[in-house]
Write an enzyme that holds these catalytic residues in place. Structure first.
Site, PDB file in Angstrom:
ATOM      1  N   LYS A  76      -7.424   5.178  -6.430  1.00  0.00           N
ATOM      2  CA  LYS A  76      -6.797   4.082  -5.685  1.00  0.00           C
ATOM      3  C   LYS A  76      -7.647   2.816  -5.635  1.00  0.00           C
ATOM      4  O   LYS A  76      -7.131   1.709  -5.579  1.00  0.00           O
ATOM      5  CB  LYS A  76      -6.440   4.551  -4.278  1.00  0.00           C
ATOM      6  CG  LYS A  76      -5.255   5.504  -4.271  1.00  0.00           C
ATOM      7  CD  LYS A  76      -4.673   5.668  -2.889  1.00  0.00           C
ATOM      8  CE  LYS A  76      -3.341   6.385  -2.934  1.00  0.00           C
ATOM      9  NZ  LYS A  76      -3.472   7.821  -3.237  1.00  0.00           N
ATOM     10  N   GLU A 119       0.269  -0.966   3.749  1.00  0.00           N
ATOM     11  CA  GLU A 119       0.861   0.098   4.549  1.00  0.00           C
ATOM     12  C   GLU A 119       0.385   1.422   3.962  1.00  0.00           C
ATOM     13  O   GLU A 119       0.081   1.495   2.772  1.00  0.00           O
ATOM     14  CB  GLU A 119       2.364  -0.090   4.614  1.00  0.00           C
ATOM     15  CG  GLU A 119       3.259   0.618   3.651  1.00  0.00           C
ATOM     16  CD  GLU A 119       2.950   0.482   2.190  1.00  0.00           C
ATOM     17  OE1 GLU A 119       2.664   1.533   1.604  1.00  0.00           O
ATOM     18  OE2 GLU A 119       3.013  -0.623   1.635  1.00  0.00           O
ATOM     19  N   SER A 142      -6.928  12.907 -10.523  1.00  0.00           N
ATOM     20  CA  SER A 142      -6.805  11.636  -9.796  1.00  0.00           C
ATOM     21  C   SER A 142      -7.735  11.531  -8.602  1.00  0.00           C
ATOM     22  O   SER A 142      -8.098  10.426  -8.196  1.00  0.00           O
ATOM     23  CB  SER A 142      -5.350  11.449  -9.345  1.00  0.00           C
ATOM     24  OG  SER A 142      -4.904  12.579  -8.610  1.00  0.00           O
TER      25      SER A 142
HETATM   26  C1  LIG Z   1      -2.428   8.631  -3.627  1.00  0.00           C
HETATM   27  C2  LIG Z   1      -2.815   9.689  -4.556  1.00  0.00           C
HETATM   28  C3  LIG Z   1      -1.941  10.163  -5.563  1.00  0.00           C
HETATM   29  C4  LIG Z   1      -0.505   9.725  -5.691  1.00  0.00           C
HETATM   30  O1  LIG Z   1      -0.306   8.377  -5.972  1.00  0.00           O
HETATM   31  P1  LIG Z   1       0.144   7.861  -7.400  1.00  0.00           P
HETATM   32  O2  LIG Z   1       0.485   6.439  -7.138  1.00  0.00           O
HETATM   33  O3  LIG Z   1       1.308   8.674  -7.852  1.00  0.00           O
HETATM   34  O4  LIG Z   1      -1.014   8.018  -8.300  1.00  0.00           O
HETATM   35  C5  LIG Z   1      -2.405  11.104  -6.459  1.00  0.00           C
HETATM   36  N1  LIG Z   1      -3.664  11.597  -6.373  1.00  0.00           N
HETATM   37  C6  LIG Z   1      -4.521  11.190  -5.412  1.00  0.00           C
HETATM   38  C7  LIG Z   1      -5.885  11.783  -5.370  1.00  0.00           C
HETATM   39  C8  LIG Z   1      -4.136  10.228  -4.490  1.00  0.00           C
HETATM   40  O5  LIG Z   1      -4.995   9.833  -3.526  1.00  0.00           O
END
Ligand SMILES: *Cc1c(COP(=O)(O)O)cnc(C)c1O
Length: 402
Positions: free
Chosen positions: A95, A117, A384
């Protein structure tokens, strides 16, 4: 469709195929168009790009490694699995890539205050960090119920100087926070910038967020060529709103040999109402300022969704994913809570890496796909985020006392 064509059409029409657009009150359109115009200017500006690259390197910790997950590969006995380690970014997820990009843009535009938000709080934390780092005021809207469920993230945001505004009364959730943020933007856009946290919402957000997250596939492409002398055969990423997935896909869209696979949340199962499998079960509709697939009722109201993973708990999805699904350039499958928790445990055990529950959905999909691929094939999983935030929840799920 080639990437250049998708992009040129979006810039001209604000649409990805039939998806996207600006489904917002007229009062907000000038604010969006101002952002779109400034973004088109800065995106090719070398000074802007260098400045962002500097923050990504020294503040966020990029580039992130492309790591050979040998334990998981041997265990599954199929394709050679690589993890793209977005979990090693500052704050433990992808993020920050987007938060830094948009805040640098807001600074260029001369804005004084950032608003955002957040539901689970992860995006609020990344925004608060990047805003305070770059010297801008920051206000995070959050449903009142969410502020109570996510007290630790509320405290993190406040530590980093953000104001957290609880909205929507005792049952306030993400939808209430989104409405409050749009209302604030309509009234104050002269000096306020609304930082959207995923590749969703009205144009130009899906495009900007994609571009800021595309650093993931830009690095991965080069890393695969360095390590293996060729591109991966498949890329898998989890899909909430779709930002880490579109970032992981973007620089492979024109390589038709690379399968692009999104893993969304099936929660307790796609045959139950308790899921968040938007691309598997959704229909075309309008929500949060865009036209896209959405889980909705007869009246076009978004349905309540459920998943063990707070970051995938969203009834909509970014418009570019809806296009990629329809033109069959990407495939989307749904992963249940059970499968995600199994992947969470297996990756911890075999790799010494505790993945976020969101990322565990992508790994669970890899557990299905890798054994069907040859040993000479290459599979990338976008990890992610890290799972430290999720260990208590997984313990509860497994019925273990901590
Ligand atoms: C917020 C988040 C997501 C989901 O958000 P996307 O916009 O679909 O990437 C996925 N993995 C993690 C670790 C997150 O914090």
């Amino acid at each position: 469709m080639k990437k250049a064509e998708i992009n040129a059409r979006a810039e001209e029409t604000k649409y990805y195929g039939e998806f996207g657009g600006q489904y917002v009150p007229d009062a907000i359109k000038p604010a969006l168009n101002e952002i779109a115009t400034c973004y088109q200017e800065v995106k090719h500006d070398t000074r802007f790009r260098d400045e962002l690259a500097g923050f990504l390197k020294d503040y966020a910790g990029r580039e992130t490694p492309l790591y050979y997950a040998e334990g998981l590969t041997k265990y599954l006995g199929g394709a050679k699995i690589y993890f793209k380690r977005e979990d090693l970014n500052h704050l433990g997820a992808h993020k920050i890539n987007n938060a830094l990009g948009q805040i640098l843009l807001a600074k260029r535009m001369g804005k004084k205050q950032i608003i955002a938000e957040t539901g689970a709080g992860q995006h609020g934390v990344a925004t608060a960090a990047a805003a305070t780092k770059l010297g801008l005021d920051c206000k995070i809207y959050m449903g009142q119920l969410d502020t109570e469920r996510q007290k630790l993230n509320v405290f993190r945001m406040r530590l980093m100087g953000a104001e957290v505004a609880a909205v929507g009364g005792p049952n306030g959730i993400l939808e209430d926070a989104i409405h409050a943020a749009f209302a604030d933007l309509a009234e104050n856009y002269q000096d306020t910038y609304y930082l959207v946290g995923s590749a969703v919402g009205p144009y130009p957000y899906p495009e900007m967020v994609r571009d800021f997250q595309s650093v993931i596939s830009k690095e991965a492409r080069r890393q695969f060529l360095d390590k293996e002398g060729r591109l991966p055969d498949a890329v898998i990423a989890c899909v909430g709103g779709g930002s880490n997935a579109i970032g992981a896909f973007d620089n492979f869209i024109d390589d038709s040999s690379v399968r692009l696979i999104g893993a969304e949340a099936a929660g307790k199962g796609i045959d139950t109402p308790q899921n968040a499998a938007t691309l598997t079960l959704g229909t075309v509709g309008v929500n949060d300022g865009m036209k896209s697939y959405v889980l909705q009722d007869q009246n076009g109201q978004p349905l309540p969704v459920y998943t063990i993973s707070a970051g995938l708990d969203y009834p909509g999805v970014g418009p570019e994913h809806s296009l990629l699904k329809d033109i069959k350039r990407a495939e989307y499958y749904a992963i249940t809570d059970d499968e995600a928790v199994n992947a969470f445990q297996l990756t911890s055990k075999l790799e010494g890496i505790i993945p976020a529950l969101e990322s565990s959905h992508a790994i669970a999909e890899a557990i299905k796909v890798a054994p069907q691929m040859g040993k000479d094939q290459l599979l990338m999983v976008n990890v992610s985020g890290r799972g430290d935030k999720d260990v208590r929840q997984v313990a509860d799920y497994l019925g273990e006392e901590i």
